[in-house]
Design an enzyme around this catalytic site. Structure first.
Site, PDB file in Angstrom:
ATOM      1  N   LYS A   8       0.850  -1.202   0.000  1.00 48.83           N
ATOM      2  CA  LYS A   8       0.000   0.000   0.000  1.00 48.83           C
ATOM      3  C   LYS A   8       0.883   1.248   0.000  1.00 48.83           C
ATOM      4  O   LYS A   8       0.611   2.207  -0.714  1.00 48.83           O
ATOM      5  CB  LYS A   8      -0.903   0.011   1.247  1.00 48.83           C
ATOM      6  CG  LYS A   8      -2.048  -0.973   1.161  1.00 48.83           C
ATOM      7  CD  LYS A   8      -2.776  -1.066   2.497  1.00 48.83           C
ATOM      8  CE  LYS A   8      -3.650  -2.302   2.547  1.00 48.83           C
ATOM      9  NZ  LYS A   8      -3.977  -2.736   3.897  1.00 48.83           N
ATOM     10  N   GLN A  34      -4.428  -1.625  10.045  1.00 47.52           N
ATOM     11  CA  GLN A  34      -4.352  -2.963   9.440  1.00 47.52           C
ATOM     12  C   GLN A  34      -4.993  -4.007  10.360  1.00 47.52           C
ATOM     13  O   GLN A  34      -4.674  -4.077  11.545  1.00 47.52           O
ATOM     14  CB  GLN A  34      -2.878  -3.309   9.177  1.00 47.52           C
ATOM     15  CG  GLN A  34      -2.669  -4.649   8.506  1.00 47.52           C
ATOM     16  CD  GLN A  34      -3.276  -4.711   7.119  1.00 47.52           C
ATOM     17  OE1 GLN A  34      -3.111  -3.806   6.305  1.00 47.52           O
ATOM     18  NE2 GLN A  34      -4.012  -5.779   6.838  1.00 47.52           N
ATOM     19  N   ASP A  58     -10.826   3.329   4.875  1.00 49.32           N
ATOM     20  CA  ASP A  58     -11.275   1.939   4.704  1.00 49.32           C
ATOM     21  C   ASP A  58     -12.794   1.866   4.656  1.00 49.32           C
ATOM     22  O   ASP A  58     -13.354   0.860   4.228  1.00 49.32           O
ATOM     23  CB  ASP A  58     -10.776   1.079   5.882  1.00 49.32           C
ATOM     24  CG  ASP A  58      -9.601   0.206   5.492  1.00 49.32           C
ATOM     25  OD1 ASP A  58      -9.407  -0.017   4.278  1.00 49.32           O
ATOM     26  OD2 ASP A  58      -8.888  -0.257   6.396  1.00 49.32           O
TER      27      ASP A  58
END
Ligand code: NAD
Length: 285
Positions: A50, A94, A117
């Site tokens: 990422k 994460q 997200d």
């Protein structure tokens, strides 16, 4: 019939190139903060990928790598600092987190305008209500893009989604409903799943069951999106038996090279959108 393969890698690359042009025209670089707790090898690789992808587009991306034993309150404190830092446009934590930390609490702590997200309850609620301000979770957003790119208008199509998780199945169900699909969501307790998928124009497999969906589960000409990532003997398999299904489907995504690359592209798109929203609000305020 042999299916047209939906090339997620190429589609994502085109999207990233467009994003890079738009970012180059901004006065400042969008900033993505990635928070990683612990040393899960897969998570470390995901986050480095990422970061590389964000930097390649001209964004700034820092990984805040905390030790496995970090107390929940320290993580919440870091998120609070990132929330209040005007230079930070997007925050991603994460998953999975170590067991002593409540992921629900952590997700909820992220400022909703920085929740790139789209997992927080505020953005999930906006999506549920078909509110255009919703930050949409990257994987379902990428799937929608692939579907519209391949088959165009989705109105009236029957979609069967296999899986009801908060990160794929549920947000995708809302997205497809908002596009006027008829949506069936199947899960581990669904009875006679093939009977449902046989009626579908669109089948999205997101259950983590290697090569479960077979040719005889489908009607001729269906579009099949394979979200699954199953690693067996160091090889990747989807939730769809690709070689079997490609004889019957009209469109199909491969694994790897289908949904996966779209997820990263959409995460970066969300970060860019967050930057724009925050800067417009600053001007207004
Ligand atoms: P999850 O484990 O949270 O949810 C799985 C869902 O599948 C559950 O709702 C469960 O009820 C359902 N399910 C399980 N077995 C089933 C069965 N036999 N029949 C019908 N339904 C069944 O998983 P998730 O996080 O939603 O991920 C699903 C898959 O997608 C995994 O393989 C994951 O690695 C992959 N994934 C890929 C991407 C990507 O970017 N490509 C992103 C997210 C997840």
């Amino acid at each position: 019939m042999t299916a047209t393969i939906i090339d997620g890698k190429l589609i994502a690359e085109n999207l990233r190139n467009l994003l890079a042009e738009k970012i180059a025209a901004l006065p400042n670089k969008p900033y993505l903060a990635v928070v990683l707790v612990g040393n899960d090898p897969a998570s470390i690789i995901y986050d480095r990928n990422k970061q590389k992808a964000a930097q390649a587009l001209g964004m700034v991306c820092d990984i805040y790598h905390l030790p496995e034993e970090t107390p929940e309150e320290d993580l919440l404190e870091l998120i609070g600092r990132l929330n209040n830092d005007r230079n930070v446009n997007g925050i991603l934590v994460q998953m999975p987190l170590p067991k002593h930390i409540s992921s629900a609490k952590v997700i909820e702590a992220i400022a909703h305008e920085k929740d790139v997200d789209g997992f927080g309850p505020y953005n999930a609620g906006l999506l549920h209500e078909n509110d255009p301000r919703a930050m949409i979770a990257a994987t379902p957003k990428g799937i929608l893009y692939l579907l519209e790119h391949s088959i165009g208008d989705l109105s009236g199509k029957h979609a069967v989604i296999i899986g009801r998780s908060n990160i794929v199945g549920r947000p995708l169900a809302s997205l497809l409903l908002n596009r006027h699909c008829t949506v069936t969501v199947a899960h581990s307790k669904t009875v006679d799943l093939p009977k449902l998928t046989q009626q579908a124009d669109i089948v999205v497999a997101a259950c983590g069951c290697s090569q479960m969906v077979k040719k005889d589960w489908l009607k001729e000409g269906a579009t099949v999106i394979d979200v699954g990532i199953n690693r067996i003997d160091n090889k990747l398999f989807g939730d769809v038996d690709f070689d079997d299904v490609k004889e019957k489907a009209a469109f199909i995504t491969p694994v790897p090279g289908g949904v996966g690359p779209m997820t990263i592209a959409m995460l970066l798109d969300n970060t860019y959108q967050a930057y724009l929203n925050q800067n417009n609000n600053l001007k207004k305020g």
